[in-house]
Design an enzyme around this catalytic site. Structure first.
Site, PDB file in Angstrom:
ATOM      1  N   ASN A 152      99.408  79.769  61.695  1.00 11.67           N
ATOM      2  CA  ASN A 152     100.640  80.144  62.383  1.00 11.67           C
ATOM      3  C   ASN A 152     100.982  81.622  62.242  1.00 11.67           C
ATOM      4  O   ASN A 152     101.721  82.160  63.050  1.00 11.67           O
ATOM      5  CB  ASN A 152     101.807  79.287  61.892  1.00 11.67           C
ATOM      6  CG  ASN A 152     101.856  79.181  60.386  1.00 11.67           C
ATOM      7  OD1 ASN A 152     100.905  78.703  59.758  1.00 11.67           O
ATOM      8  ND2 ASN A 152     102.936  79.629  59.791  1.00 11.67           N
ATOM      9  N   GLN A 180      99.741  74.457  65.524  1.00 13.37           N
ATOM     10  CA  GLN A 180      99.566  75.671  66.324  1.00 13.37           C
ATOM     11  C   GLN A 180      98.444  75.539  67.354  1.00 13.37           C
ATOM     12  O   GLN A 180      98.400  76.299  68.320  1.00 13.37           O
ATOM     13  CB  GLN A 180      99.269  76.873  65.411  1.00 13.37           C
ATOM     14  CG  GLN A 180     100.451  77.312  64.571  1.00 13.37           C
ATOM     15  CD  GLN A 180     101.565  77.971  65.386  1.00 13.37           C
ATOM     16  OE1 GLN A 180     101.331  78.576  66.429  1.00 13.37           O
ATOM     17  NE2 GLN A 180     102.792  77.864  64.907  1.00 13.37           N
ATOM     18  N   HIS A 202     107.643  71.013  69.957  1.00 10.66           N
ATOM     19  CA  HIS A 202     108.371  72.244  70.279  1.00 10.66           C
ATOM     20  C   HIS A 202     107.517  73.504  70.234  1.00 10.66           C
ATOM     21  O   HIS A 202     107.968  74.581  70.610  1.00 10.66           O
ATOM     22  CB  HIS A 202     109.632  72.380  69.409  1.00 10.66           C
ATOM     23  CG  HIS A 202     109.412  72.818  67.999  1.00 10.66           C
ATOM     24  ND1 HIS A 202     109.556  74.128  67.608  1.00 10.66           N
ATOM     25  CD2 HIS A 202     109.077  72.130  66.884  1.00 10.66           C
ATOM     26  CE1 HIS A 202     109.323  74.214  66.301  1.00 10.66           C
ATOM     27  NE2 HIS A 202     109.027  73.019  65.836  1.00 10.66           N
ATOM     28  N   CYS A 325     109.818  80.315  58.453  1.00 10.46           N
ATOM     29  CA  CYS A 325     110.241  79.578  57.265  1.00 10.46           C
ATOM     30  C   CYS A 325     110.302  80.514  56.061  1.00 10.46           C
ATOM     31  O   CYS A 325     111.081  80.306  55.146  1.00 10.46           O
ATOM     32  CB  CYS A 325     109.272  78.454  56.951  1.00 10.46           C
ATOM     33  SG  CYS A 325     108.457  77.795  58.392  1.00 10.46           S
TER      34      CYS A 325
HETATM   35  C1  LIG Z   1     105.819  74.813  63.119  1.00  7.47           C
HETATM   36  C2  LIG Z   1     104.738  74.346  62.232  1.00  7.47           C
HETATM   37  C3  LIG Z   1     104.911  73.210  61.427  1.00  7.47           C
HETATM   38  C4  LIG Z   1     106.206  72.461  61.362  1.00  7.47           C
HETATM   39  O1  LIG Z   1     106.453  71.730  62.536  1.00  7.47           O
HETATM   40  P1  LIG Z   1     107.939  71.206  62.812  1.00  7.47           P
HETATM   41  O2  LIG Z   1     107.796  70.344  64.018  1.00  7.47           O
HETATM   42  O3  LIG Z   1     108.763  72.423  63.074  1.00  7.47           O
HETATM   43  O4  LIG Z   1     108.369  70.443  61.596  1.00  7.47           O
HETATM   44  C5  LIG Z   1     103.853  72.797  60.648  1.00  7.47           C
HETATM   45  N1  LIG Z   1     102.683  73.460  60.658  1.00  7.47           N
HETATM   46  C6  LIG Z   1     102.480  74.544  61.409  1.00  7.47           C
HETATM   47  C7  LIG Z   1     101.153  75.212  61.382  1.00  7.47           C
HETATM   48  C8  LIG Z   1     103.503  75.030  62.216  1.00  7.47           C
HETATM   49  O5  LIG Z   1     103.282  76.128  62.952  1.00  7.47           O
END
Ligand SMILES: *Cc1c(COP(=O)(O)O)cnc(C)c1O
Length: 394
Positions: A152, A180, A202, A325
């Site tokens: 990410n 991702q 999302h 985060c």
């Molecule tokens: C955004 C993300 C998550 C978390 O997903 P949510 O649906 O926001 O809980 C986990 N792993 C990666 C690699 C992400 O980019």
């Protein structure tokens, strides 16, 4: 440039209008509980099953291998904790990588406090996992390998098929956080030897609060959320019907837009090339080629990422330092440290993540803005001043 330029698509994406349109009936008149026997329920149930089918096909899974969750974080928690507690009599050793998302990393740390042993395999300077190190880490008591599909922060795509093969040939369950990757690059759970896979709506122009865990049929994963018999008794809770329908629609749209992924890659390369050429002391983080189409992560020496982020925000550009985060904390990104960046360089990093909506004009404006911001911050930086003096003396 009047409106905000959104370059934070790795944090979340704009939900598509078509997704909202598909969801709308299930937020209004079609409100039946999919578990109910009457026709209201049947209608909702059919809509969820339709979404499940589309999503399963998209990653070459079977319909009954898709379990809907509240998102990527829940899916990661479920996969890792349930394998740990199911297999603890066989062993308590888990292998992961040093660049995982917090949802995986913190779950592993939680298990470590509960007597599990975690081996974190290193990555090379581009963020690709060291396969030799991974092979050597395997022990008779290893029960799970969890390595993300694509990162990410720096966009690096892992050799997932090889990792899957290594796990399979050692009889170890393989989980991948594909949040991702899903909807951005092709995924085939069969060819990739994946047993468990997390995805989230999302991050692909779907709604927030809905995700999935793919569970290979041969694995009888115990529930994380106990309760009713939903999701074939594996994940209790009334189904998030509008969310699931939206996830299905977003997947359908992603299938189409992925055909044009090269256009995003071209724009991303344009952005990277201009920055590296026009802004001195900048470097690209992550693998140049084995990288998500929309990801550009660049370190600007002698500056603070947070200050840069605030200044570009004032100019209407939404970007990120490391992961959303992690922002708010002053520790540099664990991913940038894992690829060997010194603390100061890691601190001066900016992540810009594009979508199919990003235009070349927006990128031109971004580069011009960055040039100004970087100049301004460097002119106030004692570090930069010292470095320039030293350079002159050389
Ligand atoms: C955004 C993300 C998550 C978390 O997903 P949510 O649906 O926001 O809980 C986990 N792993 C990666 C690699 C992400 O980019």
């Amino acid at each position: 440039m009047p409106k905000t330029i959104y370059l934070d698509n790795a944090a979340t994406t704009m939900m598509s209008r078509e997704v909202l349109d598909a969801m709308m009936p299930y937020l209004t008149e079609k409100y039946g509980n999919p578990s109910s026997i009457h026709s209201f329920g049947a209608e909702s149930n059919a809509a969820c099953e339709d979404a499940r089918k589309k999503i399963a096909k998209f990653i070459n899974a079977k319909d009954n291998e898709i379990y809907f969750t509240s998102g990527g974080s829940e899916s990661d928690n479920w996969a890792i904790k349930s394998v740990a507690y199911m297999k603890k009599d066989k062993g308590k050793h888990i292998i992961t990588s040093g660049i995982e998302h917090h949802a995986v990393m913190e779950t592993c740390e939680f298990l470590a406090r509960d007597g599990f042993e975690i081996t974190s395999v290193g990555v090379d300077e581009n963020g690709i996992i060291k396969l030799d190190e991974l092979r050597k880490a395997i022990r008779p008591d290893t029960i799970l390998i969890t390595v993300m599909y694509a990162n990410n922060e720096i966009g690096t795509i892992q050799p997932i098929r090889e990792i899957g093969e290594i796990a399979r040939s050692s009889g170890i369950i393989f989980h991948t956080d594909a949040v991702q990757a899903f909807g951005h690059i092709p995924i085939d759970v069969e060819k990739d030897n994946i047993d468990l896979l997390s995805a989230s709506a999302h991050k692909v122009h779907g709604p927030k609060g809905v995700g999935l865990l793919y569970i290979r049929n041969t694995i009888k994963l115990t529930p994380l959320i106990h309760g009713g018999p939903h999701e074939r008794k594996r994940r209790a809770g009334t189904l998030n019907v509008p969310g699931i329908v939206g996830f299905g629609k977003a997947t359908e749209l992603a299938r189409e837009s992925m055909k044009d992924a090269s256009k995003i890659t071209e724009k991303r390369n344009y952005l990277i090339d201009r920055i590296l050429k026009e802004i001195p002391y900048s470097r690209l983080n992550g693998d140049r080629d084995r990288r998500l189409p929309g990801n550009a992560n660049i370190s600007f020496m002698y500056i603070e990422g947070e200050s840069m982020l605030m200044l570009v925000d004032m100019k209407g550009i939404a970007a990120s330092t490391g992961s959303a985060c992690a922002s708010g904390s002053l520790d540099p990104s664990h991913v940038l440290l894992a690829i060997g960046l010194p603390h100061e360089t890691a601190h001066g990093s900016l992540r810009m993540t594009l979508s199919e909506h990003t235009t070349k004009e927006e990128l031109d404006y971004t580069v011009e803005t960055l040039k100004g911001v970087v100049d301004r911050l460097r002119s106030m930086s004692p570090l930069y001043e010292d470095a320039m003096k030293e350079n002159k003396e050389v």
